[in-house]
Design a protein around this motif. Structure first.
Motif, PDB file in Angstrom:
ATOM      1  N   ILE A  26      33.162  -3.451 103.358  1.00 29.06           N
ATOM      2  CA  ILE A  26      34.103  -3.374 102.244  1.00 29.06           C
ATOM      3  C   ILE A  26      34.747  -4.736 102.020  1.00 29.06           C
ATOM      4  O   ILE A  26      34.862  -5.222 100.878  1.00 29.06           O
ATOM      5  CB  ILE A  26      35.195  -2.316 102.517  1.00 29.06           C
ATOM      6  N   GLY A  27      35.167  -5.408 103.116  1.00 37.10           N
ATOM      7  CA  GLY A  27      35.808  -6.728 102.996  1.00 37.10           C
ATOM      8  C   GLY A  27      34.891  -7.752 102.358  1.00 37.10           C
ATOM      9  O   GLY A  27      35.316  -8.512 101.467  1.00 37.10           O
ATOM     10  N   GLN A  28      33.649  -7.811 102.799  1.00 36.30           N
ATOM     11  CA  GLN A  28      32.696  -8.754 102.211  1.00 36.30           C
ATOM     12  C   GLN A  28      32.457  -8.460 100.736  1.00 36.30           C
ATOM     13  O   GLN A  28      32.367  -9.377  99.908  1.00 36.30           O
ATOM     14  CB  GLN A  28      31.369  -8.697 102.976  1.00 36.30           C
ATOM     15  N   SER A  29      32.374  -7.187 100.401  1.00 39.58           N
ATOM     16  CA  SER A  29      32.124  -6.805  99.012  1.00 39.58           C
ATOM     17  C   SER A  29      33.326  -7.108  98.121  1.00 39.58           C
ATOM     18  O   SER A  29      33.166  -7.521  96.963  1.00 39.58           O
ATOM     19  CB  SER A  29      31.770  -5.314  98.935  1.00 39.58           C
ATOM     20  N   ILE A  85      32.821  -0.830  93.561  1.00 41.25           N
ATOM     21  CA  ILE A  85      32.712  -2.291  93.485  1.00 41.25           C
ATOM     22  C   ILE A  85      31.421  -2.683  92.780  1.00 41.25           C
ATOM     23  O   ILE A  85      31.400  -3.547  91.899  1.00 41.25           O
ATOM     24  CB  ILE A  85      32.760  -2.911  94.897  1.00 41.25           C
ATOM     25  N   HIS A  86      30.334  -2.011  93.159  1.00 40.36           N
ATOM     26  CA  HIS A  86      29.030  -2.326  92.583  1.00 40.36           C
ATOM     27  C   HIS A  86      29.012  -2.058  91.074  1.00 40.36           C
ATOM     28  O   HIS A  86      28.487  -2.854  90.292  1.00 40.36           O
ATOM     29  CB  HIS A  86      27.945  -1.499  93.285  1.00 40.36           C
ATOM     30  N   ARG A  87      29.591  -0.956  90.668  1.00 35.94           N
ATOM     31  CA  ARG A  87      29.598  -0.605  89.238  1.00 35.94           C
ATOM     32  C   ARG A  87      30.355  -1.643  88.412  1.00 35.94           C
ATOM     33  O   ARG A  87      29.923  -2.006  87.311  1.00 35.94           O
ATOM     34  CB  ARG A  87      30.214   0.781  89.047  1.00 35.94           C
ATOM     35  N   LEU A  88      31.480  -2.139  88.933  1.00 37.70           N
ATOM     36  CA  LEU A  88      32.232  -3.150  88.177  1.00 37.70           C
ATOM     37  C   LEU A  88      31.470  -4.470  88.120  1.00 37.70           C
ATOM     38  O   LEU A  88      31.464  -5.148  87.084  1.00 37.70           O
ATOM     39  CB  LEU A  88      33.613  -3.356  88.805  1.00 37.70           C
ATOM     40  N   LEU A  89      30.809  -4.840  89.204  1.00 33.57           N
ATOM     41  CA  LEU A  89      30.000  -6.063  89.209  1.00 33.57           C
ATOM     42  C   LEU A  89      28.854  -5.963  88.198  1.00 33.57           C
ATOM     43  O   LEU A  89      28.536  -6.924  87.499  1.00 33.57           O
ATOM     44  CB  LEU A  89      29.460  -6.328  90.615  1.00 33.57           C
ATOM     45  N   LYS A 104      28.875  -4.132  85.553  1.00 35.36           N
ATOM     46  CA  LYS A 104      29.480  -4.116  84.215  1.00 35.36           C
ATOM     47  C   LYS A 104      29.740  -5.528  83.704  1.00 35.36           C
ATOM     48  O   LYS A 104      29.572  -5.808  82.505  1.00 35.36           O
ATOM     49  CB  LYS A 104      30.792  -3.324  84.261  1.00 35.36           C
ATOM     50  N   ILE A 105      30.137  -6.446  84.593  1.00 34.78           N
ATOM     51  CA  ILE A 105      30.420  -7.820  84.143  1.00 34.78           C
ATOM     52  C   ILE A 105      29.191  -8.720  84.282  1.00 34.78           C
ATOM     53  O   ILE A 105      29.265  -9.926  84.020  1.00 34.78           O
ATOM     54  CB  ILE A 105      31.612  -8.432  84.909  1.00 34.78           C
ATOM     55  N   GLY A 106      28.068  -8.145  84.702  1.00 34.62           N
ATOM     56  CA  GLY A 106      26.820  -8.906  84.788  1.00 34.62           C
ATOM     57  C   GLY A 106      26.808  -9.925  85.908  1.00 34.62           C
ATOM     58  O   GLY A 106      26.200 -10.988  85.777  1.00 34.62           O
ATOM     59  N   ALA A 107      27.444  -9.617  87.045  1.00 34.06           N
ATOM     60  CA  ALA A 107      27.549 -10.564  88.160  1.00 34.06           C
ATOM     61  C   ALA A 107      26.357 -10.412  89.106  1.00 34.06           C
ATOM     62  O   ALA A 107      25.967  -9.305  89.459  1.00 34.06           O
ATOM     63  CB  ALA A 107      28.848 -10.341  88.916  1.00 34.06           C
ATOM     64  N   GLU A 108      25.803 -11.542  89.542  1.00 31.68           N
ATOM     65  CA  GLU A 108      24.653 -11.506  90.438  1.00 31.68           C
ATOM     66  C   GLU A 108      25.032 -11.010  91.844  1.00 31.68           C
ATOM     67  O   GLU A 108      24.172 -10.588  92.626  1.00 31.68           O
ATOM     68  CB  GLU A 108      24.021 -12.888  90.546  1.00 31.68           C
ATOM     69  N   GLN A 109      26.313 -11.059  92.150  1.00 33.24           N
ATOM     70  CA  GLN A 109      26.765 -10.574  93.465  1.00 33.24           C
ATOM     71  C   GLN A 109      26.488  -9.080  93.664  1.00 33.24           C
ATOM     72  O   GLN A 109      26.540  -8.571  94.785  1.00 33.24           O
ATOM     73  CB  GLN A 109      28.272 -10.824  93.641  1.00 33.24           C
ATOM     74  N   GLU A 110      26.186  -8.366  92.566  1.00 30.92           N
ATOM     75  CA  GLU A 110      25.962  -6.921  92.679  1.00 30.92           C
ATOM     76  C   GLU A 110      24.798  -6.592  93.617  1.00 30.92           C
ATOM     77  O   GLU A 110      24.776  -5.536  94.245  1.00 30.92           O
ATOM     78  CB  GLU A 110      25.726  -6.300  91.290  1.00 30.92           C
ATOM     79  N   VAL A 152      23.960  -7.999  96.505  1.00 33.98           N
ATOM     80  CA  VAL A 152      24.410  -7.951  97.898  1.00 33.98           C
ATOM     81  C   VAL A 152      25.206  -6.673  98.153  1.00 33.98           C
ATOM     82  O   VAL A 152      25.024  -6.004  99.175  1.00 33.98           O
ATOM     83  CB  VAL A 152      25.258  -9.193  98.243  1.00 33.98           C
ATOM     84  N   VAL A 153      26.089  -6.345  97.218  1.00 30.76           N
ATOM     85  CA  VAL A 153      26.899  -5.130  97.369  1.00 30.76           C
ATOM     86  C   VAL A 153      26.008  -3.893  97.337  1.00 30.76           C
ATOM     87  O   VAL A 153      26.253  -2.920  98.066  1.00 30.76           O
ATOM     88  CB  VAL A 153      27.981  -5.056  96.275  1.00 30.76           C
ATOM     89  N   TYR A 154      24.981  -3.928  96.515  1.00 32.73           N
ATOM     90  CA  TYR A 154      24.036  -2.805  96.464  1.00 32.73           C
ATOM     91  C   TYR A 154      23.396  -2.589  97.837  1.00 32.73           C
ATOM     92  O   TYR A 154      23.250  -1.441  98.293  1.00 32.73           O
ATOM     93  CB  TYR A 154      22.955  -3.065  95.417  1.00 32.73           C
ATOM     94  N   ASP A 155      23.017  -3.675  98.517  1.00 35.31           N
ATOM     95  CA  ASP A 155      22.424  -3.559  99.851  1.00 35.31           C
ATOM     96  C   ASP A 155      23.414  -2.946 100.837  1.00 35.31           C
ATOM     97  O   ASP A 155      23.054  -2.102 101.655  1.00 35.31           O
ATOM     98  CB  ASP A 155      21.973  -4.937 100.352  1.00 35.31           C
ATOM     99  N   HIS A 156      24.682  -3.395 100.772  1.00 29.78           N
ATOM    100  CA  HIS A 156      25.708  -2.801 101.632  1.00 29.78           C
ATOM    101  C   HIS A 156      25.818  -1.292 101.376  1.00 29.78           C
ATOM    102  O   HIS A 156      25.918  -0.484 102.311  1.00 29.78           O
ATOM    103  CB  HIS A 156      27.078  -3.445 101.352  1.00 29.78           C
ATOM    104  N   LYS A 157      25.789  -0.938 100.105  1.00 29.49           N
ATOM    105  CA  LYS A 157      25.932   0.471  99.721  1.00 29.49           C
ATOM    106  C   LYS A 157      24.783   1.315 100.277  1.00 29.49           C
ATOM    107  O   LYS A 157      25.004   2.427 100.780  1.00 29.49           O
ATOM    108  CB  LYS A 157      25.983   0.577  98.188  1.00 29.49           C
ATOM    109  N   GLN A 158      23.559   0.806 100.209  1.00 29.62           N
ATOM    110  CA  GLN A 158      22.400   1.555 100.690  1.00 29.62           C
ATOM    111  C   GLN A 158      22.448   1.754 102.202  1.00 29.62           C
ATOM    112  O   GLN A 158      22.074   2.821 102.708  1.00 29.62           O
ATOM    113  CB  GLN A 158      21.101   0.836 100.299  1.00 29.62           C
ATOM    114  N   ILE A 159      22.916   0.728 102.921  1.00 31.09           N
ATOM    115  CA  ILE A 159      23.021   0.861 104.379  1.00 31.09           C
ATOM    116  C   ILE A 159      24.035   1.932 104.748  1.00 31.09           C
ATOM    117  O   ILE A 159      23.803   2.767 105.631  1.00 31.09           O
ATOM    118  CB  ILE A 159      23.411  -0.503 105.006  1.00 31.09           C
TER     119      ILE A 159
END
Length: 391
Positions: free
Chosen positions: A9-12, A115-119, A121-127, A129-136
């Protein structure tokens, strides 16, 4: 070392602040509000009574989310709608994380998803990494649920094994729940719907097919070279209701059957038809549990035993012979197997009566009626033979 949910969560959240910082600044400048940053800096200084650098403020996720929330209608609604709820939710997530609260897997997945949904929505490439966290974390959720289900199943299996211990010593099921279902008569299921996972009728159907196959293979190998009619008679003796009832009685199967009150009061535990049907269900369940080789190993000694037992013919045996005799007549005279058609069903679900016609090339030769389709078919064949003057 595996990351904790709190660390993910902190990294995301850090990635979210990195993406939101240039995004918020750009949208505010497009709105021609160049004073927003000074206002936020003053607000933070007054609130915390301390000085923060410009870089710290522009990277502060709490600041960025509050700016979006406060200027939603004027600035961000046109870009982020309908995700305002996400913004408010993420403010709570950030505060929860800052206070070092524990994140259970289910909560962490939901927060990472926000977090992933907002990323996205704004078209951020960081999504990514967050997607990978979410899947784990999602895998952890599934594993947790699976472990819980397995624990429940294991506990239920142990209870069943304790109840059926003597029978399991005779038939070594891997999954005791399958054996319990094979022993569950439909009358018990309808009286106790919350205590069962279904009755044994489908397993009886399967067991009948498995038994027919194994008995056919047995007589084929033992009496190789004999005529088809002779092999059929030997097989029918082995798989008759009378024979199966004898086998069931040998290991006291009636003791274990789950019966409704009505069947119990009318002597269901010693009823030959009910015993033979239940044994077929047990055979079907054991096949699903351990495979055909295990069933064969268990059944073969009993098939050999049946050949040495004298089985007195009764109505059921006569009806069995009637089907075979009528089939032989149909193939000889019309080169076609008889068709057994259910034309009538009556009664409640747990007490049905079936009406069956037997036809050859579309012509009706007989009609039978019974609580089981197979018995109704046998009666129809018997009537057909009587009409033809063959019995």
């Amino acid at each position: 070392m595996q990351l904790s949910n709190h660390d993910r969560i902190g990294q995301s959240l850090t990635l979210l602040s990195q993406a939101l910082s240039p995004y918020v600044e750009q949208k505010m400048r497009e709105f021609d509000d160049n004073k927003w940053f000074d206002k936020e800096k003053k607000r933070i200084s007054n609130k915390n009574n301390s000085n923060h650098s410009n870089e710290e403020i522009i990277q502060d996720l709490s600041v960025l989310l509050n700016v979006i929330n406060q200027r939603w209608d004027k600035v961000f609604k046109q870009y982020l709608s309908p995700e305002r709820g996400l913004v408010n939710e993420l403010i709570k997530v950030r505060n929860k994380w800052a206070h070092n609260n524990r994140f259970l897997a289910e909560d962490a997945f939901r927060d990472l998803d926000s977090i992933h949904r907002l990323l996205v929505k704004i078209g951020a490439e960081q999504e990514k990494v967050v997607y990978d966290h979410k899947q784990i974390v999602l895998q952890r959720v599934f594993q947790k649920q699976s472990n819980f289900s397995q624990a429940q199943m294991s506990q239920a299996d142990e209870q069943i094994r304790e109840q059926l211990k003597e029978l399991l010593d005779i038939i070594p099921f891997q999954d005791a729940r399958l054996l319990l279902r094979a022993l569950t008569h439909r009358s018990y299921m309808f009286e106790n719907p919350t205590k069962t996972q279904g009755d044994n009728e489908q397993l009886e159907f399967l067991g009948d097919s498995v038994l027919q196959f194994l008995a056919g293979d047995y007589v084929y190998e033992k009496y190789f070279g004999e005529q088809e009619g002779q092999l059929t008679q030997k097989r029918e003796k082995i798989v008759s209701n009378e024979a199966l009832a004898i086998l069931a009685q040998d290991f006291n199967l009636g003791k274990w059957i789950k019966l409704g009150r009505g069947e119990e009061l009318t002597g269901g535990r010693t009823n030959p038809t009910l015993l033979s049907n239940t044994l077929e269900a047990v055979i079907g369940a054991y096949y699903k549990d351990s495979g055909i080789d295990a069933v064969w190993e268990w059944l073969k000694p009993m098939l050999e035993q049946l050949e040495t037992i004298k089985i007195e013919p009764n109505c059921s045996q006569v009806l069995n012979d009637a089907k075979n005799t009528f089939q032989h007549w149909a193939k000889t005279n019309h080169q076609q197997d008889p068709e057994y058609i259910v034309i009538q069903e009556s009664g409640s679900d747990h007490d049905k009566v079936f009406g069956v016609e037997v036809r050859v090339k579309g012509r009706v030769y007989g009609y039978g009626k019974a609580t089981k389709k197979k018995e109704a078919e046998k009666q129809a064949a018997n009537v057909a033979l009587q009409k033809l003057g063959l019995i």
